[in-house]
Write an enzyme that holds these catalytic residues in place. Structure first.
Site, PDB file in Angstrom:
ATOM      1  N   CYS A  55       0.826  -1.214   0.000  1.00  0.00           N
ATOM      2  CA  CYS A  55       0.000   0.000   0.000  1.00  0.00           C
ATOM      3  C   CYS A  55       0.863   1.268   0.000  1.00  0.00           C
ATOM      4  CB  CYS A  55      -0.922   0.014   1.220  1.00  0.00           C
ATOM      5  SG  CYS A  55      -2.259  -1.189   1.122  1.00  0.00           S
ATOM      6  N   HIS A 166      -1.357  -6.380  -8.289  1.00  0.00           N
ATOM      7  CA  HIS A 166       0.024  -6.192  -8.742  1.00  0.00           C
ATOM      8  C   HIS A 166       0.442  -7.288  -9.707  1.00  0.00           C
ATOM      9  CE1 HIS A 166       0.630  -9.304  -5.666  1.00  0.00           C
ATOM     10  NE2 HIS A 166       1.831  -9.504  -6.173  1.00  0.00           N
ATOM     11  N   HIS A 281       3.985 -12.534 -23.950  1.00  0.00           N
ATOM     12  CA  HIS A 281       5.083 -13.042 -24.773  1.00  0.00           C
ATOM     13  C   HIS A 281       5.198 -12.152 -26.010  1.00  0.00           C
ATOM     14  CE1 HIS A 281       5.517 -17.524 -23.362  1.00  0.00           C
ATOM     15  NE2 HIS A 281       5.764 -16.665 -22.407  1.00  0.00           N
ATOM     16  N   HIS A 299       1.515 -11.536 -27.782  1.00  0.00           N
ATOM     17  CA  HIS A 299       0.281 -12.135 -27.265  1.00  0.00           C
ATOM     18  C   HIS A 299       0.372 -12.323 -25.757  1.00  0.00           C
ATOM     19  CE1 HIS A 299       3.003 -15.508 -28.206  1.00  0.00           C
ATOM     20  NE2 HIS A 299       2.394 -16.190 -27.258  1.00  0.00           N
ATOM     21  N   TYR A 319      -1.447 -37.941 -14.658  1.00  0.00           N
ATOM     22  CA  TYR A 319      -1.336 -38.170 -16.099  1.00  0.00           C
ATOM     23  C   TYR A 319      -0.775 -36.928 -16.796  1.00  0.00           C
ATOM     24  CZ  TYR A 319      -2.261 -40.032 -20.727  1.00  0.00           C
ATOM     25  OH  TYR A 319      -2.107 -40.499 -22.008  1.00  0.00           O
ATOM     26  N   GLU A 320      -1.231 -35.769 -16.361  1.00  0.00           N
ATOM     27  CA  GLU A 320      -0.787 -34.520 -16.988  1.00  0.00           C
ATOM     28  C   GLU A 320       0.709 -34.284 -16.774  1.00  0.00           C
ATOM     29  OE1 GLU A 320      -3.511 -34.987 -15.258  1.00  0.00           O
ATOM     30  OE2 GLU A 320      -5.201 -34.181 -16.384  1.00  0.00           O
TER      31      GLU A 320
HETATM   32  O1  LIG Z   1      -9.094 -39.543 -12.365  1.00  0.00           O
HETATM   33  P1  LIG Z   1      -9.232 -38.770 -11.091  1.00  0.00           P
HETATM   34  O2  LIG Z   1      -8.404 -39.307  -9.971  1.00  0.00           O
HETATM   35  O3  LIG Z   1     -10.660 -38.527 -10.701  1.00  0.00           O
HETATM   36  O4  LIG Z   1      -8.650 -37.317 -11.461  1.00  0.00           O
HETATM   37  C1  LIG Z   1      -7.376 -36.856 -11.173  1.00  0.00           C
HETATM   38  O5  LIG Z   1      -6.378 -37.421 -12.022  1.00  0.00           O
HETATM   39  C2  LIG Z   1      -6.500 -37.141 -13.417  1.00  0.00           C
HETATM   40  C3  LIG Z   1      -5.313 -37.714 -14.127  1.00  0.00           C
HETATM   41  O6  LIG Z   1      -4.094 -37.168 -13.673  1.00  0.00           O
HETATM   42  C4  LIG Z   1      -6.621 -35.628 -13.674  1.00  0.00           C
HETATM   43  O7  LIG Z   1      -6.946 -35.414 -15.028  1.00  0.00           O
HETATM   44  C5  LIG Z   1      -7.696 -34.986 -12.794  1.00  0.00           C
HETATM   45  O8  LIG Z   1      -7.673 -33.579 -12.975  1.00  0.00           O
HETATM   46  C6  LIG Z   1      -7.426 -35.345 -11.341  1.00  0.00           C
HETATM   47  O9  LIG Z   1      -8.415 -34.785 -10.504  1.00  0.00           O
END
Ligand SMILES: O=P(O)(O)O[C@H]1O[C@H](CO)[C@@H](O)[C@H](O)[C@H]1O
Ligand SMILES: O=P(O)(O)O[C@H]1O[C@H](CO)[C@@H](O)[C@H](O)[C@H]1O
Lengths: 350, 350
Positions: A55, A166, A281, A299, A319-320
């Site tokens: 602030c 910010h 970017h 962008h 998985y991701e």
């Molecule tokens: O399949 P679940 O356990 O419900 O879901 C979890 O694992 C998946 C795979 O990593 C992800 O896509 C989901 O966002 C997560 O909440």
């Protein structure tokens, strides 16, 4: 146009900015959610808090006092991840243990003297001041540094630890992974097609309409065809612009207007001050200023975590992290939802 | 050995498995944290819950009943992100709007009939059963599918929505981004150096010691030189092994033992059932079974989110999403902390 088949069933989509794929499994939104529920964002933030180091007039961690600023205010991050004088770790020859010097500066930029506003709630003229300051910082730090990353973490859910509006600006002596990848992809596309990738993309999306969220004569915001976060958007000018510092006065005013529209829609989606991480970017700077960067198009990426409600986010986990990003609704569904939301917000009128 | 200069000051480190860099800024741990605090993991989970669809004998979302299983139990995910019969979206010619068919299967695997145990709390023989089942699934699904991703999301913080100990196995008709990148990097290294990258790496780390967390005659767990998550580890066999299904009986017993040791240390770090996402990467399968995969070395990645305490995690947000991953303590500091923790756990003795 995409067929119903594509919308309803899982498929992969290609991200030409990152040369990677995203798994789209729309039907996953049907599963019930018994997992983590977030605390909703704080609602009653005082306009001025004597203990908040951001602030006007207050003391910061290093003992310095803030001026009584009445617009934007930029200062050096008190705990910088990058410093101008970091020593060189020395070159190890081993390919498995490679390190390099990392030098730079980290700045913090307050958007407004009040803690209880956010960009969508600020006046258009005030947002223009933010854009002007972004441009100034890119220009100034870009004389030396190859990359100047402007980013905003909004909301505690996105690691933001101070509710005062910010952003941060980190400049580095290296091209970080993400812009390096994006540079490579845009360059290859330009060499093959003779036009900047994102300029062609903006034209095609403006014609197709199905992923457009908001548009104006100078600007376009879409849920990109390859979006990974549920309500991710890509905001870009329609003219070929390399860097934020190249925007004309009119384009800055247009940007302030479209940012306010986009962010108000975001706030209206789950009726909550919408958390996100965003960043700009543009073509690299420093030594790159002397090179041809025609393949670049300025962008901004908006990465908001919420999926189902104000308190249930998308988890980019197992998985991701280990295999590939996966999304639970199509980009077209997300765009349609955002498009249909009002652009004016109940709440504080400034 | 790394000099003090490197340990105390920011620098970049190279990740040879992902061909990317991480920014290490050790001094950032000194900054105070006023940001989001997570709910600590649930502590009193009942051994059997009549409403939990993962418990033995209970009904699941699709109406099917679980058997009265007394070891591991595998079933099809009721809300699969991948299905065997997804239609082909058709090939768009436009390079900016590319899609591909995604086909596969998603399975869930319960580790144990009890909801109140986790891998580190299970008996070694019970963990061996889990490993055997992993190997069986990779073998079985790998006859058709090029990639079989085994992963565990542990804890609500990592998107896990059911406290019953379980993992998932998603098999796909495509090589996802992460293994595709890792395949490319390991192949290039092998071609240049004539030995699998991770086999050389394991040898070097076993000599250097400074990043080793636990080791045995067959296995090694280290905080990799290029770790991004604060307490990330890499677990791998010391012998050249392509896939989890290639492990000998002794190696599986050794793996169960080292997993228990590593995960108990994790639980002891902040005295909480430690959240993480983990997964196995081994040589691709399906059509790749006929090819030479000597460049591959089986390994597991553990990605735990916690940074400061049981309730303060590392936020991979703005700079990390837009520019480059950044860590707040060195891998050597993390390894030393983990190494010094006890390998036996107060709590449930089974
Ligand atoms: O399949 P679940 O356990 O419900 O879901 C979890 O694992 C998946 C795979 O990593 C992800 O896509 C989901 O966002 C997560 O909440
Ligand atoms: O600098 P801040 O706002 O304290 O910290 C936040 O942003 C940084 C840059 O994205 C991240 O590294 C931190 O994990 C996050 O909490």
């Amino acid at each position: 146009h995409l067929s119903c088949v594509t919308l309803e069933h899982q498929h992969l989509r290609y991200n030409p900015l990152r040369d990677s794929w995203v798994l789209v499994s729309a039907h996953r939104m049907k599963r019930p959610w018994a997992g983590q529920v977030e605390r909703p964002p704080e609602e009653h933030i005082p306009r001025y808090d004597p203990n908040n180091p951001l602030c006007p007039g207050n003391k910061r961690a290093n003992g310095e006092g803030n001026p009584d600023y009445d617009s934007t205010f930029v200062f050096e991050n008190d705990f910088p991840a990058l410093q101008p004088d970091a020593p060189d770790p020395g070159s190890e020859q081993d390919p498995l243990f490679q390190s390099k010097a990392a030098r730079g500066v980290c700045k913090v930029m307050c958007f407004h003297p009040w803690s209880d506003v956010t960009l969508p709630l600020m006046k258009k003229e005030e947002v223009v001041k933010v854009i002007d300051k972004w441009a100034e910082l890119v220009e100034e730090l870009g004389t030396i540094y190859p990359w100047v990353q402007i980013f905003e973490n909004k909301g505690a859910m996105m690691g933001c630890s101070n509710p005062h509006p910010h952003c941060q600006v980190w400049a580095s002596n290296f091209l970080p992974n993400e812009p390096a990848l994006s540079d490579r992809c845009q360059r290859a596309y330009y060499q093959k097609h003779g036009e900047p990738m994102l300029l062609q993309y903006a034209k095609r999306e403006a014609e197709k309409k199905e992923r457009v969220v908001v548009e104006s004569s100078d600007w376009l915001a879409v849920v990109p065809y390859w979006a990974t976060w549920p309500y991710q958007t890509l905001l870009l000018p329609r003219r070929h612009v390399l860097r934020i510092s190249d925007l004309t006065t009119e384009e800055r005013e247009g940007l302030a207007a479209i940012m306010k529209r986009l962010l108000t829609k975001y706030d209206n989606l789950f009726e909550v001050s919408f958390p996100y991480s965003m960043g700009w970017h543009g073509a690299p700077t420093g030594p790159y200023l002397k090179e041809d960067n025609s393949h670049w198009q300025l962008h901004a990426h908006y990465y908001p975590p919420l999926l189902r409600s104000a308190t249930v986010k998308k988890f980019m986990v197992g998985y991701e992290m280990l295999a590939q990003e996966q999304r639970d609704l199509t980009p077209e569904q997300a765009a349609e939802k955002l498009r249909n939301l009002p652009e004016d917000k109940k709440g504080i009128e400034l």
